[in-house]
Design an enzyme around this catalytic site. Sequence first.
Site, PDB file in Angstrom:
ATOM      1  N   SER A 113      44.220  38.531  36.182  1.00 19.13           N
ATOM      2  CA  SER A 113      43.431  38.413  37.411  1.00 19.13           C
ATOM      3  C   SER A 113      43.118  36.962  37.772  1.00 19.13           C
ATOM      4  O   SER A 113      44.009  36.167  37.958  1.00 19.13           O
ATOM      5  CB  SER A 113      42.160  39.252  37.266  1.00 19.13           C
ATOM      6  OG  SER A 113      41.491  39.314  38.490  1.00 19.13           O
ATOM      7  N   HIS A 114      41.843  36.616  37.801  1.00 22.85           N
ATOM      8  CA  HIS A 114      41.407  35.295  38.265  1.00 22.85           C
ATOM      9  C   HIS A 114      41.339  34.283  37.128  1.00 22.85           C
ATOM     10  O   HIS A 114      40.924  33.147  37.357  1.00 22.85           O
ATOM     11  CB  HIS A 114      40.039  35.446  38.920  1.00 22.85           C
ATOM     12  CG  HIS A 114      39.092  36.211  38.033  1.00 22.85           C
ATOM     13  ND1 HIS A 114      39.217  37.571  37.857  1.00 22.85           N
ATOM     14  CD2 HIS A 114      38.081  35.815  37.242  1.00 22.85           C
ATOM     15  CE1 HIS A 114      38.286  37.990  37.005  1.00 22.85           C
ATOM     16  NE2 HIS A 114      37.586  36.951  36.610  1.00 22.85           N
ATOM     17  N   ASP A 278      42.757  35.909  44.780  1.00 23.54           N
ATOM     18  CA  ASP A 278      42.805  35.467  43.385  1.00 23.54           C
ATOM     19  C   ASP A 278      44.207  35.597  42.770  1.00 23.54           C
ATOM     20  O   ASP A 278      45.177  35.889  43.473  1.00 23.54           O
ATOM     21  CB  ASP A 278      41.785  36.242  42.548  1.00 23.54           C
ATOM     22  CG  ASP A 278      42.217  37.673  42.302  1.00 23.54           C
ATOM     23  OD1 ASP A 278      42.909  38.235  43.160  1.00 23.54           O
ATOM     24  OD2 ASP A 278      41.875  38.228  41.237  1.00 23.54           O
ATOM     25  N   ASP A 280      45.942  37.761  41.050  1.00 22.60           N
ATOM     26  CA  ASP A 280      46.777  38.949  41.256  1.00 22.60           C
ATOM     27  C   ASP A 280      46.559  39.598  42.616  1.00 22.60           C
ATOM     28  O   ASP A 280      47.082  40.695  42.874  1.00 22.60           O
ATOM     29  CB  ASP A 280      46.535  39.961  40.136  1.00 22.60           C
ATOM     30  CG  ASP A 280      45.106  40.474  40.105  1.00 22.60           C
ATOM     31  OD1 ASP A 280      44.195  39.703  40.466  1.00 22.60           O
ATOM     32  OD2 ASP A 280      44.896  41.639  39.737  1.00 22.60           O
ATOM     33  N   ASP A 282      43.858  40.856  44.235  1.00 23.62           N
ATOM     34  CA  ASP A 282      42.947  41.957  44.567  1.00 23.62           C
ATOM     35  C   ASP A 282      41.588  41.486  45.077  1.00 23.62           C
ATOM     36  O   ASP A 282      40.856  42.264  45.683  1.00 23.62           O
ATOM     37  CB  ASP A 282      42.817  42.960  43.398  1.00 23.62           C
ATOM     38  CG  ASP A 282      42.357  42.317  42.115  1.00 23.62           C
ATOM     39  OD1 ASP A 282      42.160  41.090  42.082  1.00 23.62           O
ATOM     40  OD2 ASP A 282      42.194  43.068  41.122  1.00 23.62           O
ATOM     41  N   ARG A 283      41.250  40.223  44.840  1.00 23.86           N
ATOM     42  CA  ARG A 283      39.940  39.750  45.299  1.00 23.86           C
ATOM     43  C   ARG A 283      40.057  38.986  46.610  1.00 23.86           C
ATOM     44  O   ARG A 283      41.133  38.523  46.977  1.00 23.86           O
ATOM     45  CB  ARG A 283      39.310  38.821  44.261  1.00 23.86           C
ATOM     46  CG  ARG A 283      39.019  39.507  42.970  1.00 23.86           C
ATOM     47  CD  ARG A 283      38.266  38.594  42.041  1.00 23.86           C
ATOM     48  NE  ARG A 283      37.870  39.337  40.847  1.00 23.86           N
ATOM     49  CZ  ARG A 283      36.930  38.949  40.006  1.00 23.86           C
ATOM     50  NH1 ARG A 283      36.289  37.816  40.217  1.00 23.86           N
ATOM     51  NH2 ARG A 283      36.630  39.677  38.960  1.00 23.86           N
ATOM     52  N   LYS A 377      41.430  47.256  44.498  1.00 26.33           N
ATOM     53  CA  LYS A 377      40.908  46.426  45.569  1.00 26.33           C
ATOM     54  C   LYS A 377      42.054  45.587  46.113  1.00 26.33           C
ATOM     55  O   LYS A 377      43.055  45.375  45.426  1.00 26.33           O
ATOM     56  CB  LYS A 377      39.748  45.580  45.072  1.00 26.33           C
ATOM     57  CG  LYS A 377      40.058  44.739  43.874  1.00 26.33           C
ATOM     58  CD  LYS A 377      38.759  44.352  43.166  1.00 26.33           C
ATOM     59  CE  LYS A 377      39.055  43.575  41.910  1.00 26.33           C
ATOM     60  NZ  LYS A 377      38.109  43.814  40.837  1.00 26.33           N
TER      61      LYS A 377
HETATM   62  C1  G1P Z   1      34.373  41.477  36.693  1.00 32.03           C
HETATM   63  C2  G1P Z   1      33.586  41.831  37.924  1.00 32.03           C
HETATM   64  C3  G1P Z   1      33.836  43.270  38.291  1.00 32.03           C
HETATM   65  C4  G1P Z   1      35.335  43.501  38.446  1.00 32.03           C
HETATM   66  C5  G1P Z   1      36.058  43.053  37.191  1.00 32.03           C
HETATM   67  C6  G1P Z   1      37.561  43.158  37.336  1.00 32.03           C
HETATM   68  O1  G1P Z   1      33.946  42.267  35.619  1.00 32.03           O
HETATM   69  O2  G1P Z   1      32.211  41.609  37.749  1.00 32.03           O
HETATM   70  O3  G1P Z   1      33.148  43.562  39.468  1.00 32.03           O
HETATM   71  O4  G1P Z   1      35.603  44.848  38.684  1.00 32.03           O
HETATM   72  O5  G1P Z   1      35.728  41.706  36.907  1.00 32.03           O
HETATM   73  O6  G1P Z   1      38.026  42.333  38.367  1.00 32.03           O
HETATM   74  P1  G1P Z   1      32.900  41.755  34.546  1.00 32.03           P
HETATM   75  O7  G1P Z   1      33.435  40.476  33.981  1.00 32.03           O
HETATM   76  O8  G1P Z   1      31.619  41.514  35.273  1.00 32.03           O
HETATM   77  O9  G1P Z   1      32.802  42.874  33.567  1.00 32.03           O
HETATM   78 ZN    ZN Z   2      42.149  40.072  40.365  1.00 28.56          ZN
END
Ligand code: G1P
Ligand code: ZN
Length: 544
Positions: A113-114, A278, A280, A282-283, A377
């Site tokens: 992800s990010h 981000d 991948d 999704d954000r 998302k």
């Molecule tokens: C974080 C975000 C959450 C999101 C997840 C995956 O998780 O807070 O909303 O769904 O990344 O992208 P967290 O690190 O808070 O568990």
């Molecule tokens: Zn992501």
Amino acid sequence: MTVITHSTTPFAGQKPGTSGLRKKVKVFQQPGYAENFIQAVFDVVQAAPGATLVIGGDGRYHNRAVIQQAIRMAAANGYGRVLVGRGGILSTPAASHVIRKHRASGGLILSASHNPGGPDEDFGIKYNGANGGPAPENVTEAIYARTLEIGRWLAVDTPDIDLDVLGTVEVAGLTVEVIDPVADWADLMESLFDFPAIRAAVAGGLSMAFDAMHAVTGPYAHEVLERRLGFPAGTVRNGTPLEDFGGHHPDPNLVHAKVLYDLMMDPEMAPAFGAASDGDGDRNLIIGKGIFITPSDSLAMLAANAHLAPGYAAGLKGIARSMPTSAAADRVAEALGIPGFETPTGWKFFGNLLDAGKATLCGEESAGTGSDHVREKDGLWAVLLWLNILAVRGISVADLAREHWEKFGRNYYARHDYEAIESARADALMAELTTALPTLPGKTFGPLTVASADSFSYSDPVDGSVSRNQGIRVLFEGGSRIVFRLSGTGTEGATLRVYLERYEPAGGHLDAGTPAMLADLVAAADGIAGIVRHTGRTAPDVVT
Ligand code: G1P
Ligand code: ZN
């Protein structure tokens, strides 16, 4: 076809309840590590012989190596067809759509992800099911259990395929189709949104800047924003995916997308609309000229105006938000006379609501927004819905926000993250807080009086499953709120997240600065949880 059985020793894979297996690249590069996890997935999901599997990732370092291996393993495990994005690329929402559209039994999505990418950074794998969404908890639990006992993984002994050429190749009886990673998803967007209205607005001067952060959305944004919608070349910045994201965190927040933020705050240079996504895809980050829109507000504003997009013209069935997300969307749901759902953090909890047709729009404070078009998302989807609304209404982001707050009131909101805390200290903070919950109601912290405090439990309205300990909620008289929870996605120590929310009704202070409006809550958070005492930290690492 010769299947080779590789023996292996068990290891602890994806922790149940987290979104995939996420570790440093170096961990993934240990012999058999990725293979163990992938084999555990295949052993648990038991796809029918000949089933279709989708494979793709965000292009980060190690993506191609794992994809080649996953193809050899899919062949050995009885899959009949693999769809893989060209170059190994598929954004997470695009992968979700490809799984659904091509009736695949599931998909492997390779991403962290990010989180940053590169030889010393992060990698990840997760499995999504036939509905296109992340595997539910019972499946991730079974996969985890399997990783602890697994003794072998299966692969065929074939050379790498050329991931950069569209077309079909056979790998030991498995048909591998290298597909255009963008086309299916872009067509879906064109079916949901009023592209002619957006094109007309662009021709009329609507300007934007999109920061793809050298991550996966570059090709998607070039295609949709520049080719199909007519924004000029250069609208998409950092649009070429790089294995290390150019050395940056592909996290679209005000810290890591500061260049975009600064541009949007420059009265001379700012285009009408700014956005980022981000690693991948999704954000999303949404910024108007001179105004940042919090993800919680964005969900509420999109919900209030979604009917202006053809895909949502029939109205919304319901709106779902994660618990720490502000209550702004609840007020819109109430005004529309539709249900509003409060779920634990993590997109997977929305899946049941979407599959059951109970919710149409979903959102999280962590910059995730989406709808029932896929089961993830979708960053660029949110950008396109914003563009659709702005184009049809001919209004600026700032005016739309003001109008929204004048009607519904404003939820001032911020999240404070304390990163890489020693796990034992973070656990001690949460344990002490949990014990203190019954004593909190009636206590005052500066001008704030605690109305109620609990540990959030969710009972799924579709399957009845119960998820406990999903974060501590402290509600104050007047509707302000603090939420405390530990991140489930970090890779180093623990991350404490403190979510601060203050509700200001319509007619109140709608134009104040967020830090000033939240100052009492920040002080109360430390008073309640002893953040400084437990962590030694006097300020958060990231404020979003
Ligand atoms: C974080 C975000 C959450 C999101 C997840 C995956 O998780 O807070 O909303 O769904 O990344 O992208 P967290 O690190 O808070 O568990
Ligand atoms: Zn992501």
